[in-house]
Write a protein that holds these residues in place. Structure first.
Motif, mmCIF file in Angstrom:
data_model
loop_
_atom_site.group_PDB
_atom_site.id
_atom_site.type_symbol
_atom_site.label_atom_id
_atom_site.label_comp_id
_atom_site.label_asym_id
_atom_site.label_seq_id
_atom_site.Cartn_x
_atom_site.Cartn_y
_atom_site.Cartn_z
ATOM 1 N N ALA A 175 0.836 -1.207 0.000
ATOM 2 C CA ALA A 175 0.000 0.000 0.000
ATOM 3 C C ALA A 175 0.870 1.256 0.000
ATOM 4 O O ALA A 175 0.615 2.211 -0.723
ATOM 5 C CB ALA A 175 -0.909 -0.003 1.219
ATOM 6 N N LYS A 176 1.963 1.200 0.792
ATOM 7 C CA LYS A 176 2.841 2.373 0.870
ATOM 8 C C LYS A 176 3.522 2.636 -0.463
ATOM 9 O O LYS A 176 3.744 3.770 -0.852
ATOM 10 C CB LYS A 176 3.907 2.152 1.946
ATOM 11 N N HIS A 179 1.121 4.338 -2.769
ATOM 12 C CA HIS A 179 0.631 5.644 -2.310
ATOM 13 C C HIS A 179 1.079 6.844 -3.159
ATOM 14 O O HIS A 179 0.254 7.608 -3.649
ATOM 15 C CB HIS A 179 1.021 5.831 -0.840
ATOM 16 N N PHE A 182 -0.760 7.186 -6.311
ATOM 17 C CA PHE A 182 -2.134 7.669 -6.163
ATOM 18 C C PHE A 182 -2.156 9.183 -5.996
ATOM 19 O O PHE A 182 -2.982 9.873 -6.579
ATOM 20 C CB PHE A 182 -2.815 7.008 -4.957
ATOM 21 N N ILE A 183 -1.215 9.685 -5.193
ATOM 22 C CA ILE A 183 -1.155 11.133 -4.979
ATOM 23 C C ILE A 183 -0.968 11.844 -6.315
ATOM 24 O O ILE A 183 -1.644 12.815 -6.634
ATOM 25 C CB ILE A 183 0.042 11.499 -4.072
ATOM 26 N N ALA A 233 -0.206 2.499 -10.200
ATOM 27 C CA ALA A 233 -0.623 2.327 -8.818
ATOM 28 C C ALA A 233 -1.394 1.019 -8.650
ATOM 29 O O ALA A 233 -1.123 0.241 -7.731
ATOM 30 C CB ALA A 233 -1.487 3.513 -8.395
ATOM 31 N N VAL A 295 -5.453 1.567 1.956
ATOM 32 C CA VAL A 295 -5.265 2.188 0.640
ATOM 33 C C VAL A 295 -6.282 3.318 0.456
ATOM 34 O O VAL A 295 -5.936 4.425 0.031
ATOM 35 C CB VAL A 295 -5.407 1.147 -0.497
ATOM 36 N N MET A 298 -5.317 6.254 2.429
ATOM 37 C CA MET A 298 -4.184 6.979 1.839
ATOM 38 C C MET A 298 -4.624 7.802 0.631
ATOM 39 O O MET A 298 -4.155 8.921 0.434
ATOM 40 C CB MET A 298 -3.088 5.995 1.440
ATOM 41 N N ILE A 299 -5.527 7.238 -0.153
ATOM 42 C CA ILE A 299 -6.037 7.997 -1.296
ATOM 43 C C ILE A 299 -6.746 9.239 -0.774
ATOM 44 O O ILE A 299 -6.588 10.345 -1.292
ATOM 45 C CB ILE A 299 -7.026 7.144 -2.116
ATOM 46 N N GLU A 301 -6.228 10.746 1.947
ATOM 47 C CA GLU A 301 -5.324 11.658 2.653
ATOM 48 C C GLU A 301 -5.022 12.904 1.823
ATOM 49 O O GLU A 301 -5.113 14.026 2.302
ATOM 50 C CB GLU A 301 -4.014 10.927 2.946
#
Ligand SMILES: Nc1ncnc2c1ncn2[C@@H]1O[C@H](COP(=O)(O)OP(=O)(O)OP(=O)(O)O)[C@@H](O)[C@H]1O
Ligand SMILES: [Mg+2]
Length: 577
Positions: A175-176, A179, A182-183, A233, A295, A298-299, A301
């Motif tokens: 997931a990290k 990340h 995704f950002i 991603a 996940v 994090m998306i 975030e």
């Protein structure tokens, strides 16, 4: 998740808290089921006790139904809580934006605000829903299942205890890794939205310049980039499921090996092995869920950060508690005004401006493009605040007034003006929603708009379409002037508002102002000398400074810039005749 954002949960707190409670109850039921199954096999089947099997079977069905009801109810509450939370967030952002000053608006792009109100909120909503549903479920499920396993077989529980952190670690690592991609995807979304919005807004210009191909290419590029980033991603995240499956099968295999031996050795029963296998699967799939939620969070975030940016933006102007609501007259004074769009220390757009205008005067402002004419007048209704010095209206610093009271008395027809979807009546009534039809018609006559309105088949009920595209440039300007007049302001500012109106109509508008609203201070910014020639005072702006001030006659004698503009225009007119 960002704490400040959670404030917007408000009336949906009850659902938010009830959801995990119901989920917990659901999990309790689910954990009991394998235990009952073990008993059916080990006691009922082993002893051939049909009555026992039926009794436990019924109990099992009962528990399953209860679990189902709790689960469904939890799902409903989570949906209400998250959708309600999203509604509140949207409301808060929207209200916040209404409080923004021009300076605040400069900090955000329109498309950025639109993405925040749509995509970003949806992301937060999803993350919120999964969080309250699944984050409660996973830990309870893991702990209870582990305890149950422990009571049946300690070695098998140990295997799970070792597997959980390893698998969890791997899933979180994945997931990290995904990340940052995704950002990036969401940043590019912004660009994509911006391109689409700009293009759709300006589709007429795009067509006029035959830039369709260029725009298509630009769109295609970003669209492909978003696709590539998203694939990148998702390709990483795609490892989750197979790794998970593999672990489950491996663990089950080891459990069967150990359990099989125990069964042969007589220390474990068949039903017990079945139930620990079910527990193992429940534990591992809960882990999978946790990473899934991880996940999502994090998306979200990136989205929460962007939403907080808006919510935490401090409105530059807020009314003081003792703000004045009465503007005594239309006097305007600028005292040593410096102004920079980027605040203190920035490039000065206005430099040491001093100015004294008496109530009822007609003031013309003239000067080259970018000479800060618009900047100057925007300080009067406090669309921006001065960086240094002070601006006074009616002899009082504009910062002392209640904003609404000030802006009701200082009516500006902005250079970049728009009308809104609605009838002409509705549009002009932006100036005063309680105005009668007669009043609307009166200001339209003043603004020389009545003539063309009467020619429309639906007259004042004519519908204006988005931003006024179905009326001509000059007609739109006159409607905007009428709208400003309806406020009956003490100060009326026209920023290049008759540029698209023919000279004759322009003169008629000024004549009407002189006769009908003699007490109102009128400030007229214009490129045409003829629009300001008959003003009481003319201000010549040059590069953020007042270059000259006086009547047309005086300036012709003393001011080089004015003389040049005058000569070029008047001479040009003479040549044309
Ligand atoms: N919102 C803004 N943010 C930052 N700078 C700005 C902003 N608006 C205007 N400026 C800058 O301030 C200066 C003065 O602009 P202003 O719009 O006041 O000129 P103007 O005299 O009204 O020009 P025009 O005749 O073209 O309307 C320009 O250099 C412009 O680039
Ligand atoms: Mg301007």
């Amino acid at each position: 998740m960002n704490r400040k954002l959670l404030r917007s949960v408000r009336e949906y707190k009850r659902q938010t808290i009830l959801t995990p409670v119901l989920v917990a109850l659901e999990v309790f039921m689910e954990v009991l089921i394998p235990l009952l199954m073990a008993n059916i096999i080990d006691v009922g089947i082993a002893q051939g006790d049909m009555g026992y099997i039926i009794r436990l079977g019924l109990l099992l069905v009962f528990l399953a139904v209860i679990a189902l009801i709790f689960g469904a109810k939890a799902g409903q509450l989570a949906a209400i809580a998250s959708a309600g939370y999203a509604k509140n967030l949207r409301h808060d952002i929207f209200y916040k934006v209404q409080d923004f000053s021009f300076g605040n608006i400069d900090h955000f792009s329109t498309s950025g605000l639109v993405t925040r109100l749509t995509t970003d909120i949806t992301n937060v909503q999803m993350a919120y829903m999964f969080s309250i549903r699944l984050l409660a479920r996973a830990p309870i499920m893991i702990i209870l299942s582990l305890i149950m396993t422990m009571t049946i077989s300690v070695p098998i529980a140990l295997i799970l205890l070792v597997t959980i952190p390893i698998l969890g670690g791997i899933l979180i690592y994945i997931a990290k890794k995904a990340h940052p991609h995704f950002i990036q995807v969401f940043d590019e979304y912004d660009v994509l939205n911006n391109t689409v919005q700009e293009n759709v807004n300006a589709s007429r210009v795009v067509k006029a310049y035959v830039r369709e191909e260029h725009e298509k290419e630009k769109f295609g590029k970003i669209s492909t980039l978003v696709f590539e980033l998203f694939t990148k991603a998702e390709k990483i995240v795609a490892w989750n499921s197979p790794i998970m499956q593999f672990t489950v099968y491996a663990v089950v295999l080891i459990m069967v090996l150990i359990g099989g031996k125990s069964i042969i050795g007589g220390t474990m029963l068949t039903g017990e092995l079945t139930s620990v296998i079910v527990y193992a699967i429940q534990i591992l799939s809960s882990l999978m869920m946790v990473t899934f939620v991880f996940v999502q969070i994090m998306i979200a975030e990136a989205s929460t950060d962007r939403i907080s940016e808006v919510l935490e933006e401090v409105p530059e102007m807020e009314d003081a508690a003792d703000a004045l609501t009465d503007v005594p007259n239309g006097d305007i004074d600028f005292e040593h005004v410096n102004f920079s769009y980027s605040g203190e220390g920035g490039n000065l757009s206005l430099k040491d401006v001093n100015l004294h205008i008496k109530s009822g005067q007609i003031v013309g402002i003239i000067g080259g493009t970018g000479s800060a004419k618009s900047t100057l007048v925007q300080l009067i209704p406090r669309l921006y605040d001065v960086t240094e010095g002070c601006v006074k209206v009616g002899g009082i610093d504009v910062r002392k007034y209640n904003l609404k009271a000030l802006r009701d008395q200082v009516s500006v027809v902005l250079q970049k003006n728009v009308l809104f979807t609605g009838s002409i009546y509705e549009n002009v009534r932006w100036g005063d929603e309680n105005a009668s039809d007669e009043e609307v018609q009166r200001v339209c006559r003043l603004a020389q708009a009545d003539g063309f309105i009467q020619e429309f088949p639906a007259k004042y009920e004519t519908m204006i379409v988005e931003s006024g595209n179905n009326v001509s440039g000059g007609q739109k300007q006159r409607l905007c002037i009428a709208r400003a007049l309806l406020k009956k302001p003490k100060i009326l500012i026209l920023d290049d508002s008759t540029s698209a109106v023919d000279t004759k109509t322009d003169a008629l508008i000024r004549q009407a102002f002189r006769e009908e609203i003699p007490d109102t201070t009128k400030i007229i910014i214009a490129q045409r000398v003829s629009s300001v020639e008959d003003a009481d005072v003319i201000i010549v702006m040059d590069n953020g400074e007042i270059n000259g001030i006086g009547t047309s006659e005086e300036l012709l004698k003393t001011n080089k810039i004015y003389r040049e503009v005058y000569e070029s225009q008047v001479k040009g007119d003479a040549d044309n005749e």
